[in-house]
Design an enzyme around this catalytic site. Structure first.
Site, mmCIF file in Angstrom:
data_model
loop_
_atom_site.group_PDB
_atom_site.id
_atom_site.type_symbol
_atom_site.label_atom_id
_atom_site.label_comp_id
_atom_site.label_asym_id
_atom_site.label_seq_id
_atom_site.Cartn_x
_atom_site.Cartn_y
_atom_site.Cartn_z
ATOM 1 N N SER A 6 0.633 47.305 20.101
ATOM 2 C CA SER A 6 0.123 46.095 19.835
ATOM 3 C C SER A 6 -0.010 45.168 20.744
ATOM 4 O O SER A 6 0.930 44.899 21.791
ATOM 5 C CB SER A 6 1.381 45.484 18.874
ATOM 6 O OG SER A 6 1.114 44.003 18.711
ATOM 7 N N HIS A 29 -3.611 47.954 18.045
ATOM 8 C CA HIS A 29 -2.983 47.084 17.026
ATOM 9 C C HIS A 29 -3.332 45.567 17.362
ATOM 10 O O HIS A 29 -2.861 45.161 18.289
ATOM 11 C CB HIS A 29 -1.818 47.428 16.739
ATOM 12 C CG HIS A 29 -1.134 46.531 15.368
ATOM 13 N ND1 HIS A 29 -1.328 47.474 14.074
ATOM 14 C CD2 HIS A 29 -0.178 45.430 15.487
ATOM 15 C CE1 HIS A 29 -0.471 46.209 13.363
ATOM 16 N NE2 HIS A 29 -0.075 45.183 14.051
ATOM 17 N N ASP A 31 -2.932 41.704 16.084
ATOM 18 C CA ASP A 31 -2.235 40.687 15.158
ATOM 19 C C ASP A 31 -2.981 39.561 14.972
ATOM 20 O O ASP A 31 -3.169 38.711 15.867
ATOM 21 C CB ASP A 31 -0.842 40.719 15.595
ATOM 22 C CG ASP A 31 -0.035 41.794 15.457
ATOM 23 O OD1 ASP A 31 0.406 42.252 14.283
ATOM 24 O OD2 ASP A 31 0.633 42.274 16.397
ATOM 25 N N MET A 33 -2.822 36.102 13.269
ATOM 26 C CA MET A 33 -1.636 35.088 12.397
ATOM 27 C C MET A 33 -2.458 33.833 12.380
ATOM 28 O O MET A 33 -3.051 33.249 13.523
ATOM 29 C CB MET A 33 -0.515 35.083 13.330
ATOM 30 C CG MET A 33 0.181 36.315 13.497
ATOM 31 S SD MET A 33 1.651 36.344 14.529
ATOM 32 C CE MET A 33 2.309 37.589 14.921
ATOM 33 N N HIS A 62 -4.351 43.621 11.883
ATOM 34 C CA HIS A 62 -3.287 43.464 11.028
ATOM 35 C C HIS A 62 -3.282 41.919 10.708
ATOM 36 O O HIS A 62 -3.038 40.999 11.462
ATOM 37 C CB HIS A 62 -1.916 43.704 11.712
ATOM 38 C CG HIS A 62 -0.669 43.363 10.750
ATOM 39 N ND1 HIS A 62 0.643 43.458 11.480
ATOM 40 C CD2 HIS A 62 -0.544 43.031 9.604
ATOM 41 C CE1 HIS A 62 1.774 43.150 10.588
ATOM 42 N NE2 HIS A 62 0.910 42.744 9.359
ATOM 43 N N MET A 64 -2.108 38.728 9.122
ATOM 44 C CA MET A 64 -1.163 37.819 8.648
ATOM 45 C C MET A 64 -1.527 36.460 8.617
ATOM 46 O O MET A 64 -1.031 35.529 8.964
ATOM 47 C CB MET A 64 0.131 37.897 9.724
ATOM 48 C CG MET A 64 0.815 39.206 9.867
ATOM 49 S SD MET A 64 1.705 39.422 11.187
ATOM 50 C CE MET A 64 0.340 40.140 12.262
ATOM 51 N N MET A 133 6.568 46.806 6.913
ATOM 52 C CA MET A 133 7.124 45.686 8.148
ATOM 53 C C MET A 133 8.658 46.235 8.359
ATOM 54 O O MET A 133 9.362 46.112 7.433
ATOM 55 C CB MET A 133 6.857 44.244 7.864
ATOM 56 C CG MET A 133 5.421 43.883 7.777
ATOM 57 S SD MET A 133 4.522 44.145 9.321
ATOM 58 C CE MET A 133 5.530 43.243 10.303
ATOM 59 N N ASP A 171 5.932 48.812 11.669
ATOM 60 C CA ASP A 171 5.423 47.625 12.617
ATOM 61 C C ASP A 171 6.646 46.849 12.634
ATOM 62 O O ASP A 171 7.408 46.217 11.675
ATOM 63 C CB ASP A 171 4.203 47.154 12.053
ATOM 64 C CG ASP A 171 3.799 45.959 13.208
ATOM 65 O OD1 ASP A 171 4.169 45.606 14.257
ATOM 66 O OD2 ASP A 171 2.763 45.087 12.729
#
Ligand code: DX5
Ligand code: ZN
Length: 219
Positions: A6, A29, A31, A33, A62, A64, A133, A171
Site C-alpha cells: 500500500s 495497492h 487507498d 479516501m 481500494h 473508501m 479489513m 488489509d
C-alpha cells in the site's frame, strides 16, 4: 500468494520511484479516501490515473468512499486492474461490480471489521475478490485485528462451496508476525503498507512477506 504494497505509507511526492522500489510485488495497492466514508482524505481519480501511467505493477484500487456506485467504474476506466468498493457504502453492489468488470477490471468488495460477510455472500458470482479489513479503514500503521480471521475462513469457505476462483484479500496490520495467520485462514492477497514502506529495504520486505505466507501453508 500475492503481495500488494500500500502506497499510503510511501512518499507521496515521489510515487513513481516508491512503486519501483517494490517492483517484485504482484500489485500496488492505492487507498482512495474521501473524508466521508472514513475520517481521512487521500487521493482521487487524477492521481490514480497518474499512478497507472508510471506503475510497472497492476494497480489495486481500494475505494473508501461514499457513493462508490457513481465512481467505481471510473477507476477501472482510468486503468486500475482491480477496483474494490465497500459494501457498507454501496447502494447497488451488483450493478457496481458489473460496471467495474465491464470496464475491464477485477471487481472486489470490502467489509469493515464490524460488518459480517454472510448477508453479502450472494454477491460472490459477481466478484473477483473479497477484502476482509483487519483494521478500521482510514489509516496505516494500526494494529492487526486477529478476530477477523474467522471472517476470512468463512469467506474462503463460501467461495469453496461455490467452486469459483475468487481472491480473498486482507488489509491492515499485515506484517511479518501476522501474515502467516492470514494465509492459514484462507487469504491469498496481502496488503501491507507500513510493513513494506517503513522497512529499510521495501523490496526485501515484500519477498519476506511472500515467503512467510507460503511457509504458513507448508508450501
Ligand atoms: C487502511 C488502508 C490500508 C493501509 C494499511 O485503511 O486501507 O491499505 O495502507 O496500512 P498498514 O499495512 O500499515 O496497516
Ligand atoms: Zn487499503
Amino acid at each position: 500468494m500475492l503481495i500488494s504494497p500500500s502506497i499510503l505509507s510511501a512518499d507521496f511526492a515521489d510515487l513513481g520511484a516508491e512503486i519501483r522500489r517494490v517492483r517484485n510485488a504482484d500489485w500496488v495497492h492505492v487507498d482512495v479516501m474521501d473524508n466521508h466514508f472514513v475520517p481521512n482524505l487521500t487521493i482521487g481519480l487524477p492521481v490514480v490515473e497518474a499512478v497507472v501511467r508510471v506503475s510497472p505493477l497492476p494497480v489495486d484500487a481500494h475505494l473508501m468512499i461514499d457513493d462508490p456506485d457513481r465512481w467505481a467504474a471510473s477507476y477501472a476506466q482510468a486503468g486500475a486492474r482491480s477496483v474494490t468498493f465497500h459494501v457498507e457504502a454501496a447502494h447497488d453492489p451488483v450493478a457496481t461490480a458489473r460496471a467495474i468488470r465491464a470496464a475491464g477490471a477485477r471487481a472486489g468488495v470490502a467489509v469493515k471489521p464490524g460488518t459480517p460477510f454472510e448477508p453479502y455472500a450472494g454477491l460472490l458470482p459477481e466478484l473477483d475478490m473479497v477484502l476482509v479489513m483487519t483494521v478500521e479503514p482510514g489509516f496505516g500503521g494500526q494494529s492487526f485485528m486477529a478476530d477477523q480471521m474467522d471472517k476470512v475462513r468463512a469467506v474462503r469457505a463460501a467461495i469453496d462451496r461455490l467452486g469459483r476462483d475468487v481472491w480473498v484479500q486482507v488489509d491492515g496490520g499485515v506484517a511479518e508476525d501476522t501474515i502467516g495467520r492470514c494465509a492459514a485462514a484462507g487469504a491469498n492477497v496481502f496488503v501491507a503498507g507500513s510493513a513494506v514502506y517503513r522497512a529499510k529495504d521495501p523490496g526485501a520486505a515484500v519477498t519476506r512477506l511472500r515467503d512467510l505466507a507460503a511457509a504458513a501453508l507448508g508450501a
